[in-house]
Design a protein around this motif. Structure first.
Motif, mmCIF file in Angstrom:
data_model
loop_
_atom_site.group_PDB
_atom_site.id
_atom_site.type_symbol
_atom_site.label_atom_id
_atom_site.label_comp_id
_atom_site.label_asym_id
_atom_site.label_seq_id
_atom_site.Cartn_x
_atom_site.Cartn_y
_atom_site.Cartn_z
ATOM 1 N N ASN A 142 8.823 -15.995 -14.630
ATOM 2 C CA ASN A 142 9.476 -15.140 -15.814
ATOM 3 C C ASN A 142 10.472 -15.960 -16.407
ATOM 4 N N HIS A 143 10.755 -17.245 -15.864
ATOM 5 C CA HIS A 143 11.743 -18.297 -16.689
ATOM 6 C C HIS A 143 11.013 -19.234 -17.523
ATOM 7 N N LEU A 144 9.759 -19.004 -17.648
ATOM 8 C CA LEU A 144 8.788 -19.870 -18.417
ATOM 9 C C LEU A 144 9.063 -19.377 -19.870
ATOM 10 N N PRO A 145 8.733 -20.278 -20.924
ATOM 11 C CA PRO A 145 8.657 -19.672 -22.147
ATOM 12 C C PRO A 145 7.491 -18.490 -22.341
ATOM 13 N N PHE A 146 7.473 -17.331 -23.165
ATOM 14 C CA PHE A 146 6.852 -16.532 -23.109
ATOM 15 C C PHE A 146 5.562 -16.924 -23.511
ATOM 16 N N SER A 147 5.207 -17.818 -24.687
ATOM 17 C CA SER A 147 3.998 -18.428 -24.946
ATOM 18 C C SER A 147 3.275 -18.974 -23.742
ATOM 19 N N VAL A 148 4.003 -19.771 -23.004
ATOM 20 C CA VAL A 148 3.279 -20.398 -21.984
ATOM 21 C C VAL A 148 2.832 -19.458 -20.700
ATOM 22 N N ARG A 149 3.640 -18.403 -20.803
ATOM 23 C CA ARG A 149 3.234 -17.255 -19.746
ATOM 24 C C ARG A 149 1.759 -16.606 -20.344
ATOM 25 N N GLU A 150 1.635 -16.460 -21.602
ATOM 26 C CA GLU A 150 0.291 -15.734 -22.259
ATOM 27 C C GLU A 150 -0.671 -16.568 -21.862
#
Length: 241
Positions: A142-150
């Motif tokens: 949850n603390h990763l950049p949203f683009s990385v999570r995607e």
């Protein structure tokens, strides 16, 4: 009045007809219910409560409109939306439930759950589930950049699709012994779950008494709603076009 149950809609921006069916349900049926239960996998995959997309905001707004009308709404996280968290609950007004929850339905107790934990033959999935439910791992994700999570989610979805194609249907179904164990543990004669995409009402004997297990259906060409009131229980399907 009636209590409504749905699961396994697998909503995403890529399937607008499912989204419209969901919005119709939330606007036309849900406001007249005593309560609404969503038993997991509402989303094809939930990347995080901070998802800024118009699609996710529209789903949040639909729940908020419903709960603002005074309809209690309960959410059990599934294997696709286990990252739904406190922010989602606060913004929508829904109550998040645990993996197994005993509820009272017009004088009858039932246990509700997503259903993936009942598939005890699928050891590989259960090991995966154990890992992704580790609090520290979820915090890190949850603390990763949203683009990385995607990008991570896209890879996971691909792995899930490949995994399903390589497994037998029996392995991905529930085991009756686990069903009976959970029902005995909670001292109930009614279980309601989703996950397996095999809508049905199973009746059997538990502790020498009649018992029932209701499996909610996934939404695709058809949608499924379980309706329970003080006299009847009906698992209904409808066409999605």
């Amino acid at each position: 009045m009636t209590t409504l149950f749905i699961s396994d809609l697998h909503l995403s921006p890529n399937v607008p007809k499912l989204n419209q069916a969901f919005f119709h349900f939330m606007q036309e049926e849900a406001p007249h219910a005593d309560a609404v239960y969503v038993l997991g996998d509402l989303f094809d995959f939930w990347t995080g409560d901070d998802d800024p997309s118009p699609f996710c905001r529209s789903i949040i707004d639909a729940f908020k409109q419903l709960t603002n009308q005074g309809v209690p709404c309960y959410f059990t996280r599934g294997n696709r939306d286990f990252l739904v968290g406190k922010r989602f609950a606060k913004e929508t007004g829904v109550t998040l439930l645990g993996d197994e929850t005993v509820i009272e339905l017009y004088g009858r107790k039932a246990v509700v759950l997503h259903g993936d934990t009942l598939c005890t033959l699928d050891e590989a999935y259960l090991n995966y589930r154990k890992k992704v439910h580790l609090p520290w791992l979820q915090w890190l994700f949850n603390h990763l950049p949203f683009s990385v999570r995607e990008k991570i989610v896209a890879r996971i979805k691909g792995d899930i699709k490949h995994d399903k194609q390589s497994k037998s249907l029996d392995i991905m179904d529930v085991t009756q012994s686990e069903v009976e164990k959970v029902m005995r543990d909670h001292q109930v004669d009614l279980m309601i779950h989703g996950h397996t995409h095999r809508p049905n009402v199973h009746r059997f004997t538990l502790n020498q008494q009649p018992a029932s297990r209701v499996v909610l259906g996934d939404w695709g060409e058809q949608g499924y709603i379980l309706r329970i009131d003080d006299e009847t229980m009906s698992l209904d399907s409808f066409a999605i076009d």
